[in-house]
Design a protein around this motif. Sequence first.
Motif, short mmCIF file in Angstrom:
data_model
loop_
_atom_site.label_atom_id
_atom_site.label_comp_id
_atom_site.label_asym_id
_atom_site.label_seq_id
_atom_site.Cartn_x
_atom_site.Cartn_y
_atom_site.Cartn_z
N ASP A 157 -21.70 4.66 4.33
CA ASP A 157 -21.59 3.32 3.83
C ASP A 157 -20.01 3.65 2.90
O ASP A 157 -20.19 2.91 2.16
CB ASP A 157 -22.20 4.72 2.14
N ALA A 158 -18.82 3.83 4.21
CA ALA A 158 -18.17 3.91 3.83
C ALA A 158 -16.67 2.90 4.58
O ALA A 158 -17.28 3.05 5.22
CB ALA A 158 -16.71 5.46 2.92
N ALA A 159 -16.33 1.85 3.94
CA ALA A 159 -15.33 1.09 4.83
C ALA A 159 -13.90 2.00 4.45
O ALA A 159 -13.72 1.53 3.76
CB ALA A 159 -15.99 -0.36 4.90
N PHE A 160 -12.85 1.31 5.37
CA PHE A 160 -11.53 1.56 5.63
C PHE A 160 -11.29 0.38 5.47
O PHE A 160 -10.67 0.33 6.71
CB PHE A 160 -10.95 3.17 6.60
N VAL A 161 -10.34 -0.19 4.53
CA VAL A 161 -9.84 -1.43 4.98
C VAL A 161 -8.09 -1.59 4.93
O VAL A 161 -7.86 -2.15 5.11
CB VAL A 161 -10.46 -2.33 3.43
N HIS A 162 -7.54 -0.57 5.07
CA HIS A 162 -6.54 -0.68 4.00
C HIS A 162 -5.19 -2.44 3.62
O HIS A 162 -6.18 -2.23 3.20
CB HIS A 162 -5.58 -0.14 5.91
N ASP A 163 -5.24 -2.60 4.77
CA ASP A 163 -4.21 -3.34 4.47
C ASP A 163 -4.91 -4.84 3.66
O ASP A 163 -4.45 -5.66 4.50
CB ASP A 163 -2.63 -3.71 4.73
N THR A 164 -5.54 -4.98 3.00
CA THR A 164 -6.93 -6.43 3.23
C THR A 164 -7.05 -6.74 1.81
O THR A 164 -6.27 -6.89 1.28
CB THR A 164 -8.14 -6.57 4.09
N LEU A 165 -7.80 -5.19 0.95
CA LEU A 165 -8.71 -5.26 -0.33
C LEU A 165 -7.16 -4.20 -0.94
O LEU A 165 -7.23 -3.21 -0.01
CB LEU A 165 -9.89 -5.15 -0.45
N PHE A 166 -6.95 -4.41 -1.70
CA PHE A 166 -6.12 -2.90 -2.69
C PHE A 166 -7.26 -2.85 -4.35
O PHE A 166 -8.20 -3.06 -3.29
CB PHE A 166 -4.72 -3.34 -3.53
N MET A 167 -6.69 -1.89 -4.58
CA MET A 167 -6.87 -1.48 -6.18
C MET A 167 -7.36 -3.35 -6.88
O MET A 167 -6.88 -4.26 -6.89
CB MET A 167 -6.90 -0.47 -6.76
N PRO A 168 -8.68 -3.36 -7.02
CA PRO A 168 -9.59 -4.17 -7.71
C PRO A 168 -8.58 -5.26 -9.10
O PRO A 168 -7.86 -5.48 -8.97
CB PRO A 168 -10.50 -4.11 -8.77
N ASP A 169 -7.90 -4.16 -9.99
CA ASP A 169 -6.55 -4.65 -10.31
C ASP A 169 -5.36 -4.59 -9.72
O ASP A 169 -4.07 -5.22 -10.13
CB ASP A 169 -5.83 -3.18 -11.38
N SER A 170 -4.82 -4.30 -8.33
CA SER A 170 -3.94 -5.00 -7.48
C SER A 170 -3.76 -6.13 -6.75
O SER A 170 -3.48 -7.08 -5.86
CB SER A 170 -2.86 -3.56 -6.77
N GLY A 171 -5.48 -6.32 -6.59
CA GLY A 171 -5.17 -7.70 -5.44
C GLY A 171 -5.77 -7.61 -4.44
O GLY A 171 -6.61 -6.55 -3.60
N THR A 172 -4.84 -8.10 -2.93
CA THR A 172 -5.08 -8.59 -2.02
C THR A 172 -4.04 -8.26 -1.26
O THR A 172 -2.40 -7.71 -1.93
CB THR A 172 -5.16 -9.89 -1.30
N ALA A 173 -3.59 -7.65 0.22
CA ALA A 173 -2.33 -7.57 0.37
C ALA A 173 -1.46 -8.88 1.33
O ALA A 173 -1.95 -10.07 0.98
CB ALA A 173 -2.77 -6.47 2.08
N ARG A 174 -0.47 -8.53 1.60
CA ARG A 174 0.54 -9.97 1.52
C ARG A 174 -0.04 -10.48 2.99
O ARG A 174 -0.29 -9.34 3.44
CB ARG A 174 2.05 -9.33 1.83
#
Length: 294
Positions: A157-174
């Motif tokens: 049930d866990a997804a390791f998304v690394h540099d796509t999404l950050f925490m909700p208060d930080s948005g998305t990756a460059r």
Amino acid sequence: MAAKPEVTGFYDPRTGSIQYVVADPATRKCAIIDPVLDYDEKSAATATRHADAMLQFIADKGYEVEWILDTHPHADHFTAAAYLKAKTGAPTAIGEKVTEVQKLWKGYYNWTDFPADGSQWDKLFAEGERFKVGEIDARVMFSPGHTLASITYVIGDAAFVHDTLFMPDSGTARADFPGGSAKILWSSIQDILALPDETRLFTGHDYQPGGRAPKWESSVAEQKARNIHMAVHKSEADFVAAREARDKTLPMPKLILHALQINTNAGRLPEPEDNGRRYLKIPMNLLEGAAWDE
């Protein structure tokens, strides 16, 4: 219901990176995801403090390492994959599109003899390929945009998304690194947010906005509702415009030219020269147009 692996994150404040040990509680088998090899750019010294801390944790828990996984060739830290393979004997793996990154950076570094075929890793994962951590089902999602080779590991049930999404208060990756694309990143994020709402999402970085404590776990539902980029920019066109405008203001990571020559080689340091020293190679004026730190 998807199986629930035990997930332990290890935060590196020097680079804002999170490394993971992901374990099947039934079999005590585990995977290491995105491990950090410590590097001080001022002295060009390496160390293994973070990797050794994970190994001690694994020993204390009685886990056995089955996989050493990277989500992509990182631009802001060295991977400890080669070191951990030497210590554990576990196979290393990354997405098969790493060869595209290797070809790109082989030219930048003028590496005439460098094998850009992914042979530095034990396993290159294809889109949708399945594997296991212990008895827990795992699969690979191709998640480009931040880099050509970025992947997401879905383990139970866990997804390791690394540099796509950050925490909700930080948005998305460059998406402005060589080979990056904000348009492709949008598509990759849509695929991640199409996972079940209860899926736990684990990001690879946290930069502690507002000085808060480091965080790295959210859920698909939280990201859809609260991510400061995805909850605001509802169309691809709006997201791409905002992401590209933001990227124009960002200086390059301080280690990008250091790290890519290590990470496109699966964490192997350069071979010693005839004086016994190892040397990094820094191409000058390659990343022209990037913002400067003031």
